[in-house]
Design a protein around this motif. Structure first.
Motif, PDB file in Angstrom:
ATOM      1  N   GLY A 148     -33.718 -12.595 -37.981  1.00  0.00           N
ATOM      2  CA  GLY A 148     -34.287 -12.408 -36.661  1.00  0.00           C
ATOM      3  C   GLY A 148     -35.780 -12.663 -36.701  1.00  0.00           C
ATOM      4  O   GLY A 148     -36.458 -12.273 -37.652  1.00  0.00           O
ATOM      5  N   ALA A 149     -36.302 -13.354 -35.701  1.00  0.00           N
ATOM      6  CA  ALA A 149     -37.738 -13.648 -35.647  1.00  0.00           C
ATOM      7  C   ALA A 149     -38.243 -13.420 -34.234  1.00  0.00           C
ATOM      8  O   ALA A 149     -37.539 -13.727 -33.267  1.00  0.00           O
ATOM      9  N   ASP A 150     -39.450 -12.866 -34.120  1.00  0.00           N
ATOM     10  CA  ASP A 150     -40.028 -12.750 -32.785  1.00  0.00           C
ATOM     11  C   ASP A 150     -40.596 -14.098 -32.367  1.00  0.00           C
ATOM     12  O   ASP A 150     -40.601 -15.065 -33.149  1.00  0.00           O
ATOM     13  N   CYS A 151     -41.069 -14.178 -31.126  1.00  0.00           N
ATOM     14  CA  CYS A 151     -41.458 -15.476 -30.573  1.00  0.00           C
ATOM     15  C   CYS A 151     -42.606 -16.120 -31.347  1.00  0.00           C
ATOM     16  O   CYS A 151     -42.663 -17.337 -31.497  1.00  0.00           O
ATOM     17  N   GLY A 152     -43.540 -15.289 -31.847  1.00  0.00           N
ATOM     18  CA  GLY A 152     -44.666 -15.840 -32.588  1.00  0.00           C
ATOM     19  C   GLY A 152     -44.263 -16.414 -33.927  1.00  0.00           C
ATOM     20  O   GLY A 152     -44.607 -17.548 -34.271  1.00  0.00           O
ATOM     21  N   THR A 153     -43.504 -15.660 -34.717  1.00  0.00           N
ATOM     22  CA  THR A 153     -43.117 -16.124 -36.049  1.00  0.00           C
ATOM     23  C   THR A 153     -42.046 -17.208 -35.992  1.00  0.00           C
ATOM     24  O   THR A 153     -41.827 -17.901 -36.989  1.00  0.00           O
ATOM     25  N   SER A 154     -41.366 -17.365 -34.830  1.00  0.00           N
ATOM     26  CA  SER A 154     -40.374 -18.436 -34.729  1.00  0.00           C
ATOM     27  C   SER A 154     -41.035 -19.806 -34.762  1.00  0.00           C
ATOM     28  O   SER A 154     -40.394 -20.807 -35.096  1.00  0.00           O
ATOM     29  N   THR A 155     -42.319 -19.866 -34.403  1.00  0.00           N
ATOM     30  CA  THR A 155     -43.080 -21.110 -34.473  1.00  0.00           C
ATOM     31  C   THR A 155     -43.697 -21.302 -35.851  1.00  0.00           C
ATOM     32  O   THR A 155     -43.727 -22.401 -36.397  1.00  0.00           O
ATOM     33  N   PHE A 156     -44.170 -20.214 -36.415  1.00  0.00           N
ATOM     34  CA  PHE A 156     -44.741 -20.207 -37.760  1.00  0.00           C
ATOM     35  C   PHE A 156     -44.724 -18.769 -38.252  1.00  0.00           C
ATOM     36  O   PHE A 156     -45.139 -17.865 -37.512  1.00  0.00           O
ATOM     37  N   PRO A 157     -44.143 -18.510 -39.430  1.00  0.00           N
ATOM     38  CA  PRO A 157     -43.754 -19.425 -40.507  1.00  0.00           C
ATOM     39  C   PRO A 157     -42.257 -19.715 -40.608  1.00  0.00           C
ATOM     40  O   PRO A 157     -41.824 -20.342 -41.582  1.00  0.00           O
ATOM     41  N   LEU A 158     -41.435 -19.237 -39.649  1.00  0.00           N
ATOM     42  CA  LEU A 158     -39.991 -19.349 -39.796  1.00  0.00           C
ATOM     43  C   LEU A 158     -39.500 -20.770 -40.077  1.00  0.00           C
ATOM     44  O   LEU A 158     -38.725 -20.966 -41.025  1.00  0.00           O
ATOM     45  N   PRO A 159     -39.895 -21.800 -39.304  1.00  0.00           N
ATOM     46  CA  PRO A 159     -39.364 -23.138 -39.585  1.00  0.00           C
ATOM     47  C   PRO A 159     -39.683 -23.616 -41.000  1.00  0.00           C
ATOM     48  O   PRO A 159     -38.839 -24.234 -41.669  1.00  0.00           O
ATOM     49  N   GLN A 160     -40.896 -23.343 -41.466  1.00  0.00           N
ATOM     50  CA  GLN A 160     -41.274 -23.761 -42.803  1.00  0.00           C
ATOM     51  C   GLN A 160     -40.453 -23.031 -43.868  1.00  0.00           C
ATOM     52  O   GLN A 160     -40.012 -23.626 -44.857  1.00  0.00           O
ATOM     53  N   LEU A 161     -40.234 -21.737 -43.656  1.00  0.00           N
ATOM     54  CA  LEU A 161     -39.495 -20.941 -44.641  1.00  0.00           C
ATOM     55  C   LEU A 161     -38.039 -21.365 -44.738  1.00  0.00           C
ATOM     56  O   LEU A 161     -37.517 -21.574 -45.840  1.00  0.00           O
ATOM     57  N   ILE A 162     -37.364 -21.493 -43.599  1.00  0.00           N
ATOM     58  CA  ILE A 162     -35.936 -21.782 -43.659  1.00  0.00           C
ATOM     59  C   ILE A 162     -35.668 -23.217 -44.124  1.00  0.00           C
ATOM     60  O   ILE A 162     -34.658 -23.481 -44.778  1.00  0.00           O
ATOM     61  N   THR A 163     -36.579 -24.134 -43.814  1.00  0.00           N
ATOM     62  CA  THR A 163     -36.410 -25.509 -44.302  1.00  0.00           C
ATOM     63  C   THR A 163     -36.504 -25.546 -45.822  1.00  0.00           C
ATOM     64  O   THR A 163     -35.649 -26.142 -46.499  1.00  0.00           O
ATOM     65  N   ALA A 164     -37.507 -24.904 -46.375  1.00  0.00           N
ATOM     66  CA  ALA A 164     -37.683 -24.893 -47.829  1.00  0.00           C
ATOM     67  C   ALA A 164     -36.572 -24.102 -48.510  1.00  0.00           C
ATOM     68  O   ALA A 164     -36.090 -24.491 -49.585  1.00  0.00           O
ATOM     69  N   PHE A 165     -36.140 -23.003 -47.898  1.00  0.00           N
ATOM     70  CA  PHE A 165     -35.118 -22.156 -48.521  1.00  0.00           C
ATOM     71  C   PHE A 165     -33.764 -22.862 -48.573  1.00  0.00           C
ATOM     72  O   PHE A 165     -33.049 -22.782 -49.577  1.00  0.00           O
ATOM     73  N   THR A 166     -33.384 -23.553 -47.504  1.00  0.00           N
ATOM     74  CA  THR A 166     -32.097 -24.248 -47.495  1.00  0.00           C
ATOM     75  C   THR A 166     -32.108 -25.482 -48.397  1.00  0.00           C
ATOM     76  O   THR A 166     -31.048 -25.917 -48.854  1.00  0.00           O
ATOM     77  N   LYS A 167     -33.261 -26.036 -48.664  1.00  0.00           N
ATOM     78  CA  LYS A 167     -33.339 -27.129 -49.640  1.00  0.00           C
ATOM     79  C   LYS A 167     -33.047 -26.603 -51.044  1.00  0.00           C
ATOM     80  O   LYS A 167     -32.446 -27.284 -51.865  1.00  0.00           O
ATOM     81  N   ARG A 168     -33.468 -25.381 -51.307  1.00  0.00           N
ATOM     82  CA  ARG A 168     -33.230 -24.777 -52.626  1.00  0.00           C
ATOM     83  C   ARG A 168     -31.783 -24.303 -52.763  1.00  0.00           C
ATOM     84  O   ARG A 168     -31.184 -24.400 -53.825  1.00  0.00           O
ATOM     85  N   HIS A 169     -31.211 -23.783 -51.672  1.00  0.00           N
ATOM     86  CA  HIS A 169     -29.848 -23.252 -51.692  1.00  0.00           C
ATOM     87  C   HIS A 169     -29.022 -24.012 -50.657  1.00  0.00           C
ATOM     88  O   HIS A 169     -28.915 -23.605 -49.501  1.00  0.00           O
ATOM     89  N   THR A 170     -28.433 -25.120 -51.082  1.00  0.00           N
ATOM     90  CA  THR A 170     -27.833 -26.064 -50.148  1.00  0.00           C
ATOM     91  C   THR A 170     -26.492 -25.599 -49.582  1.00  0.00           C
ATOM     92  O   THR A 170     -26.037 -26.127 -48.571  1.00  0.00           O
ATOM     93  N   GLY A 171     -25.849 -24.617 -50.216  1.00  0.00           N
ATOM     94  CA  GLY A 171     -24.529 -24.206 -49.755  1.00  0.00           C
ATOM     95  C   GLY A 171     -24.522 -23.047 -48.783  1.00  0.00           C
ATOM     96  O   GLY A 171     -23.462 -22.662 -48.290  1.00  0.00           O
ATOM     97  N   ILE A 172     -25.678 -22.488 -48.466  1.00  0.00           N
ATOM     98  CA  ILE A 172     -25.733 -21.291 -47.628  1.00  0.00           C
ATOM     99  C   ILE A 172     -25.826 -21.651 -46.151  1.00  0.00           C
ATOM    100  O   ILE A 172     -26.103 -22.797 -45.790  1.00  0.00           O
ATOM    101  N   GLN A 173     -25.582 -20.658 -45.301  1.00  0.00           N
ATOM    102  CA  GLN A 173     -25.742 -20.818 -43.861  1.00  0.00           C
ATOM    103  C   GLN A 173     -26.727 -19.768 -43.358  1.00  0.00           C
ATOM    104  O   GLN A 173     -26.706 -18.623 -43.813  1.00  0.00           O
ATOM    105  N   LEU A 174     -27.573 -20.171 -42.425  1.00  0.00           N
ATOM    106  CA  LEU A 174     -28.525 -19.254 -41.814  1.00  0.00           C
ATOM    107  C   LEU A 174     -28.202 -19.127 -40.332  1.00  0.00           C
ATOM    108  O   LEU A 174     -28.019 -20.122 -39.638  1.00  0.00           O
TER     109      LEU A 174
END
Length: 293
Positions: free
Chosen positions: A90-116
């Motif tokens: 869950g992310a509030d409106c501010g963190t949904s712009t930054f840093p959430l996109p950067q975090l989930i993009t990098a995290f799913t690259k490291r763990h390719t089989g997971i779902q968010l």
């Protein structure tokens, strides 16, 4: 399964070596299986251990059981190794712009089989969802002094930020070096969503400065707010790092909020203190804490 290994190796000593067991233990399991099923499954012929007709009839089923057991083990290992699983963020409106996109993009690259599964909603709602365990981890903004009121075992700061006044590149504020509260009160102001951190911050600031903001619009979407401000007729308050790209492109400009000593804020990651929680949640928390933004 013992029966499968006997059919493959034909010798109890080889089966014991393959299964990392002592020979008497293999023999014990063979006899136990025969007693359980009430029939002879193994017989010795010319120094080799072979399956009887009953053992041969059981063999295809034993193969299936062994395969299913191996598959089940791999499924569990995939979750342990973070190759599978679902994480609810869950992310509030501010963190949904930054840093959430950067975090989930990098995290799913490291763990390719997971779902968010990501929910974006005002800060108060995010914290309620976390409290009710409807999400596994939450990202939201908080004032620096508020962190002492949080349970530090479950809430950790991941980066610093500040609330600033943002406006379009052609707005009259673009030629100024600093602002006064009265100047802000004279402009059309876009208000953030009900229950959001920025809206609460804005109301506190206006009350402290005896300012009545000219709130003509309230928007729930941070992207819609930024686009509306870019048009040049409105201003608003916004976390600076959440508009960094627009500032670099020159489509938005910003100035410090006047007469405010609480504009410095934190982006925090929060989670329920539960030792039984899955390792995927713990991995994401650790990843967010150490990620270079």
């Amino acid at each position: 399964m013992i029966l499968v290994h006997i059919e493959k190796y034909k010798k109890v000593t080889d089966v014991a070596r393959e299964m990392n067991m002592k020979q008497p233990s293999v023999t014990f399991h063979m006899k136990s299986l025969e007693e359980e099923l009430g029939t002879v499954l193994f017989e010795s012929k010319r120094g080799r251990m072979v399956l009887t007709e009953a053992g041969q009839a059981l063999y295809p089923y034993a193969l299936k059981i062994t395969g299913l057991a191996a598959e089940a083990k791999k499924v569990v290992q995939d979750y342990t190794l973070l190759d599978k699983g679902t994480l609810r963020i869950g992310a509030d409106c501010g963190t949904s712009t930054f840093p959430l996109p950067q975090l989930i993009t990098a995290f799913t690259k490291r763990h390719t089989g997971i779902q968010l599964q990501v929910i974006v909603t005002p800060t108060q709602t995010i914290r309620t969802l976390l409290s009710d365990r409807e999400i596994d981890v939450a990202l939201y903004h908080a004032k620096v002094q508020q962190l002492s009121d949080e349970e530090l075992t479950t809430t950790q700061s991941i980066f610093d930020d500040e609330i600033v006044v943002i406006f379009g590149a052609n707005h009259r504020f673009a030629n100024l070096q600093h602002l006064e509260p009265q100047l802000i009160a004279m402009e059309f102001f876009i208000q953030h969503a009900e229950g959001s951190f920025v809206k609460q911050f804005t109301h506190e600031w206006s009350n402290n400065n005896n300012i009545h903001l000219w709130e003509r619009i309230q928007l729930d979407s941070p992207e819609a707010i930024k686009i509306s401000v870019q048009a040049g007729h409105h201003i608003t308050f916004f976390p600076k790092r959440s508009v960094q790209q627009e500032l670099e492109l020159g489509v938005l400009k910003c100035l410090p909020i006047p007469n405010d000593t609480t504009a410095m804020i934190k982006s925090v990651i929060a989670f329920q203190h539960d030792p039984t929680q899955h390792s995927l949640r713990n991995e994401f928390v650790e990843f967010a804490r150490n990620y270079t933004l």
